[in-house]
Motif scaffolding. Structure first.
Motif, PDB file in Angstrom:
ATOM      1  N   HIS A 116       0.854  -1.140  -0.074  1.00 24.78           N
ATOM      2  CA  HIS A 116      -0.024   0.044  -0.089  1.00 24.78           C
ATOM      3  C   HIS A 116       0.830   1.409  -0.034  1.00 24.78           C
ATOM      4  CE1 HIS A 116      -3.720  -2.141   0.836  1.00 24.78           C
ATOM      5  NE2 HIS A 116      -2.895  -2.952   1.737  1.00 24.78           N
ATOM      6  N   VAL A 117       0.416   2.240  -0.666  1.00 27.17           N
ATOM      7  CA  VAL A 117       0.922   3.705  -0.371  1.00 27.17           C
ATOM      8  C   VAL A 117       0.314   4.255   0.846  1.00 27.17           C
ATOM      9  CG1 VAL A 117       1.285   6.016  -1.204  1.00 27.17           C
ATOM     10  CG2 VAL A 117       1.705   3.973  -2.875  1.00 27.17           C
ATOM     11  N   ARG A 118       1.104   4.269   1.839  1.00 22.25           N
ATOM     12  CA  ARG A 118       0.446   5.027   3.158  1.00 22.25           C
ATOM     13  C   ARG A 118       0.385   6.455   3.212  1.00 22.25           C
ATOM     14  NH1 ARG A 118       0.797   0.311   7.039  1.00 22.25           N
ATOM     15  NH2 ARG A 118      -0.188   1.845   8.519  1.00 22.25           N
ATOM     16  N   GLN A 119       1.249   7.122   2.481  1.00 22.79           N
ATOM     17  CA  GLN A 119       1.106   8.522   2.546  1.00 22.79           C
ATOM     18  C   GLN A 119       1.650   8.742   1.096  1.00 22.79           C
ATOM     19  OE1 GLN A 119       2.249  10.725   6.062  1.00 22.79           O
ATOM     20  NE2 GLN A 119       1.358  12.758   5.110  1.00 22.79           N
ATOM     21  N   PHE A 120       1.381   9.984   0.502  1.00 22.74           N
ATOM     22  CA  PHE A 120       1.972  10.467  -0.773  1.00 22.74           C
ATOM     23  C   PHE A 120       1.812  11.929  -0.460  1.00 22.74           C
ATOM     24  CE2 PHE A 120       1.613  11.243  -5.470  1.00 22.74           C
ATOM     25  CZ  PHE A 120       2.868  11.261  -5.666  1.00 22.74           C
ATOM     26  N   GLY A 121       2.993  12.668  -0.460  1.00 23.00           N
ATOM     27  CA  GLY A 121       3.140  14.095  -0.229  1.00 23.00           C
ATOM     28  C   GLY A 121       4.477  14.577  -0.295  1.00 23.00           C
ATOM     29  N   THR A 122       4.750  15.786   0.100  1.00 25.54           N
ATOM     30  CA  THR A 122       6.076  16.430  -0.245  1.00 25.54           C
ATOM     31  C   THR A 122       6.908  16.264   1.190  1.00 25.54           C
ATOM     32  OG1 THR A 122       5.299  18.370   1.300  1.00 25.54           O
ATOM     33  CG2 THR A 122       4.991  18.710  -1.114  1.00 25.54           C
ATOM     34  N   PRO A 123       8.048  16.219   1.105  1.00 28.61           N
ATOM     35  CA  PRO A 123       8.899  15.760   2.432  1.00 28.61           C
ATOM     36  C   PRO A 123       8.401  16.520   3.333  1.00 28.61           C
ATOM     37  CG  PRO A 123      10.184  16.226   0.279  1.00 28.61           C
ATOM     38  CD  PRO A 123       8.839  16.650   0.036  1.00 28.61           C
ATOM     39  N   GLU A 124       8.216  17.766   3.314  1.00 33.17           N
ATOM     40  CA  GLU A 124       7.772  18.530   4.547  1.00 33.17           C
ATOM     41  C   GLU A 124       6.625  18.209   5.034  1.00 33.17           C
ATOM     42  OE1 GLU A 124      10.683  20.562   2.043  1.00 33.17           O
ATOM     43  OE2 GLU A 124       8.659  19.855   1.531  1.00 33.17           O
ATOM     44  N   GLU A 125       5.529  17.561   4.156  1.00 30.16           N
ATOM     45  CA  GLU A 125       4.123  17.108   4.719  1.00 30.16           C
ATOM     46  C   GLU A 125       4.421  15.836   5.526  1.00 30.16           C
ATOM     47  OE1 GLU A 125       1.379  19.058   1.134  1.00 30.16           O
ATOM     48  OE2 GLU A 125       2.058  16.784   1.088  1.00 30.16           O
ATOM     49  N   ILE A 126       5.276  15.048   4.635  1.00 30.20           N
ATOM     50  CA  ILE A 126       5.288  13.625   5.568  1.00 30.20           C
ATOM     51  C   ILE A 126       5.984  13.504   6.930  1.00 30.20           C
ATOM     52  CG2 ILE A 126       6.600  11.544   5.108  1.00 30.20           C
ATOM     53  CD1 ILE A 126       5.322  11.651   2.260  1.00 30.20           C
ATOM     54  N   TYR A 127       7.200  14.552   6.962  1.00 32.72           N
ATOM     55  CA  TYR A 127       7.854  14.616   8.090  1.00 32.72           C
ATOM     56  C   TYR A 127       6.974  15.439   8.984  1.00 32.72           C
ATOM     57  CZ  TYR A 127      11.844  15.285  11.050  1.00 32.72           C
ATOM     58  OH  TYR A 127      12.812  15.227  12.132  1.00 32.72           O
ATOM     59  N   GLU A 128       6.461  16.501   8.902  1.00 35.72           N
ATOM     60  CA  GLU A 128       5.703  17.249   9.912  1.00 35.72           C
ATOM     61  C   GLU A 128       4.278  16.549  10.062  1.00 35.72           C
ATOM     62  OE1 GLU A 128       6.978  19.636  11.786  1.00 35.72           O
ATOM     63  OE2 GLU A 128       8.685  19.648  10.701  1.00 35.72           O
ATOM     64  N   ASN A 129       3.865  16.116   9.206  1.00 41.84           N
ATOM     65  CA  ASN A 129       2.302  15.738   9.485  1.00 41.84           C
ATOM     66  C   ASN A 129       2.154  14.277   8.969  1.00 41.84           C
ATOM     67  OD1 ASN A 129       1.173  18.053  10.608  1.00 41.84           O
ATOM     68  ND2 ASN A 129       1.629  18.689   8.551  1.00 41.84           N
ATOM     69  N   PRO A 130       2.747  13.198   9.507  1.00 40.40           N
ATOM     70  CA  PRO A 130       2.735  11.749   9.139  1.00 40.40           C
ATOM     71  C   PRO A 130       1.180  11.285   9.384  1.00 40.40           C
ATOM     72  CG  PRO A 130       3.790  11.911  11.303  1.00 40.40           C
ATOM     73  CD  PRO A 130       3.700  13.271  10.765  1.00 40.40           C
ATOM     74  N   VAL A 131       0.706  10.684   8.559  1.00 38.91           N
ATOM     75  CA  VAL A 131      -0.765  10.307   8.448  1.00 38.91           C
ATOM     76  C   VAL A 131      -0.919   9.161   9.551  1.00 38.91           C
ATOM     77  CG1 VAL A 131      -0.683   8.394   6.706  1.00 38.91           C
ATOM     78  CG2 VAL A 131      -2.674   9.612   6.939  1.00 38.91           C
ATOM     79  N   ASP A 132      -0.101   8.235   9.910  1.00 39.60           N
ATOM     80  CA  ASP A 132      -0.169   7.365  10.838  1.00 39.60           C
ATOM     81  C   ASP A 132       1.017   6.962  11.669  1.00 39.60           C
ATOM     82  OD1 ASP A 132       1.354   5.785   8.937  1.00 39.60           O
ATOM     83  OD2 ASP A 132      -0.592   4.904   8.198  1.00 39.60           O
ATOM     84  N   LEU A 133       0.988   5.869  12.535  1.00 44.36           N
ATOM     85  CA  LEU A 133       2.295   5.580  13.244  1.00 44.36           C
ATOM     86  C   LEU A 133       3.314   4.907  12.352  1.00 44.36           C
ATOM     87  CD1 LEU A 133       0.661   3.993  16.419  1.00 44.36           C
ATOM     88  CD2 LEU A 133       1.930   6.138  16.340  1.00 44.36           C
ATOM     89  N   PHE A 134       2.855   4.334  11.388  1.00 43.53           N
ATOM     90  CA  PHE A 134       3.862   3.701  10.388  1.00 43.53           C
ATOM     91  C   PHE A 134       4.638   4.660   9.815  1.00 43.53           C
ATOM     92  CE2 PHE A 134       5.695   2.511   6.307  1.00 43.53           C
ATOM     93  CZ  PHE A 134       6.379   1.461   6.421  1.00 43.53           C
TER      94      PHE A 134
END
Length: 369
Positions: A211-229
């Motif tokens: 699965h793709v757990r999150q798709f976004g900019t590096p800043e989005e993923i680092y600052e606002n991870p969608v889940d614990l993984f």
């Protein structure tokens, strides 16, 4: 250049589902990194885009063309592999131009393409050598040169730097980024190294178990991870995740308890609104190492700052920073402090945490609140 579109892509090997309904769009000229742990499906997804594997179901488009049944040679893509895949008996020049020769490209066009890419990659002096006479970094440049002369719509990189030593990986990472800035081509890049992903990508697809757990900019993923993984995978050192309970005693807080006692981490108004009515429920508190540091380090509003004490278990100097390892809520946690902080293992240290940067995750689903 070309955009790449994946729509509900599935791939099975027998009864094993390796890619599970992936849908992402890559814009023209974008640098997208597929990142995740070993076995998550990222290389399989790259091979599906390349046509090296066939889809079980779904659609893949490159530009405006549906390429599900288009063979790899007709997709106008170029691939750079981890293993370089160079012909050992051919010179650098012959390796780079071999594809053009087999396609019957005019010799003058070959010579121009060779001159352009060798200058771009700084390998002019290597053209008469064979791969066995080259270093790992030089071989990787040649592999990239062979891909570049095709002038493809899309470049596909499959962990191209993983065979290089640490210093050379950093140097080549910079070269790959420069290359993208110069060419402006669409790049899909696979790696398990999240630092590589953060530094190279315009957007990142974090993959896990097909699965793709999150798709976004590096800043989005680092600052606002969608889940614990995603929170635990992205970042080095990774985010500290501790279990706590929601309490409301003169304001909402997350109470974290272990052998050293209970610490109540206060929540701001926005965070409090997310846990309102959840008193007594288990919540995962996420704190990046840089948000836990020495007193006075933060430039955040005073209302966001909270000071607590804990015994230090391990001190890890890294040069510009020192990592302090301590126990919080029965879990190992890491704080990043300045090297001037003199503390020894076993001593108590006063930590200052910026609660404005804290992340809250549901105790049952693991999703960010």
């Amino acid at each position: 250049m070309a955009k790449v579109e994946l729509r509900d892509v599935w791939k099975k090997f027998g009864n094993v589902e390796v890619i599970k309904g992936v849908s992402i769009d890559l814009d023209d000229g974008e640098f997208v990194v597929l990142v995740g742990p070993s076995g998550c499906g990222k290389s399989t997804l790259l091979n599906l885009i390349a046509g090296l594997e066939t889809l079980t179901s779904g659609e893949i488009r490159i530009g405006d063309t549906l390429v599900n049944d288009v063979p790899p040679k007709d997709r106008n893509i170029a691939m750079v592999f981890q293993s370089y895949a160079l012909y050992p008996t051919k010179t650098v020049q012959e390796n780079i131009t071999f594809g053009m020769q087999t396609r019957g490209v005019d010799r003058a066009v070959q010579d121009k393409a060779l001159a352009d890419v060798s200058q771009l990659l700084h390998i002019e002096q290597l053209l008469d050598r064979k791969p066995g006479q080259l270093s790992g970094g030089q071989r990787q440049r040649v592999a990239m040169g062979r891909a570049l002369v095709r002038n493809p719509d899309v470049f596909l990189f499959d962990e191209p730097l993983s065979n290089l030593d640490a210093k050379l990986r950093i140097e080549m990472r910079t070269e790959v980024k420069k290359l993208h800035l110069r060419l402006g081509k669409t790049i899909v890049y696979v790696t398990h190294d999240q630092i590589e992903a953060m530094t190279l990508a315009s957007r990142i697809a974090v993959m896990d178990n097909g699965h793709v757990r999150q798709f976004g900019t590096p800043e989005e993923i680092y600052e606002n991870p969608v889940d614990l993984f995603v929170a635990g995978f992205m970042g080095s050192p990774s985010m500290n995740i501790v279990k706590g309970k929601v309490v409301n005693e003169d304001g909402y807080a997350i109470a974290v308890t272990d052998e050293e006692g209970t610490i109540r981490f206060p929540l701001g108004s926005e965070q409090a609104a997310k846990v309102k009515g959840r008193e007594g429920e288990e919540i995962h508190l996420g704190l990046r190492p840089e948000t836990i540091t020495h007193v006075g380090a933060h430039g955040a509003p005073q209302s966001d700052l909270f000071v607590f004490e804990r015994a230090v278990d391990v001190v890890e100097p890294t040069g510009p920073d020192t990592m302090l390892v301590f126990t919080l809520g029965g879990m190992e946690a890491i704080a990043r402090v300045r090297p001037e902080e003199r503390v020894r293992p076993g001593e108590t240290f006063r930590f200052e945490v910026n609660m404005g940067k804290a992340k809250l995750f549901d105790g049952k689903t693991g999703m960010r609140l």
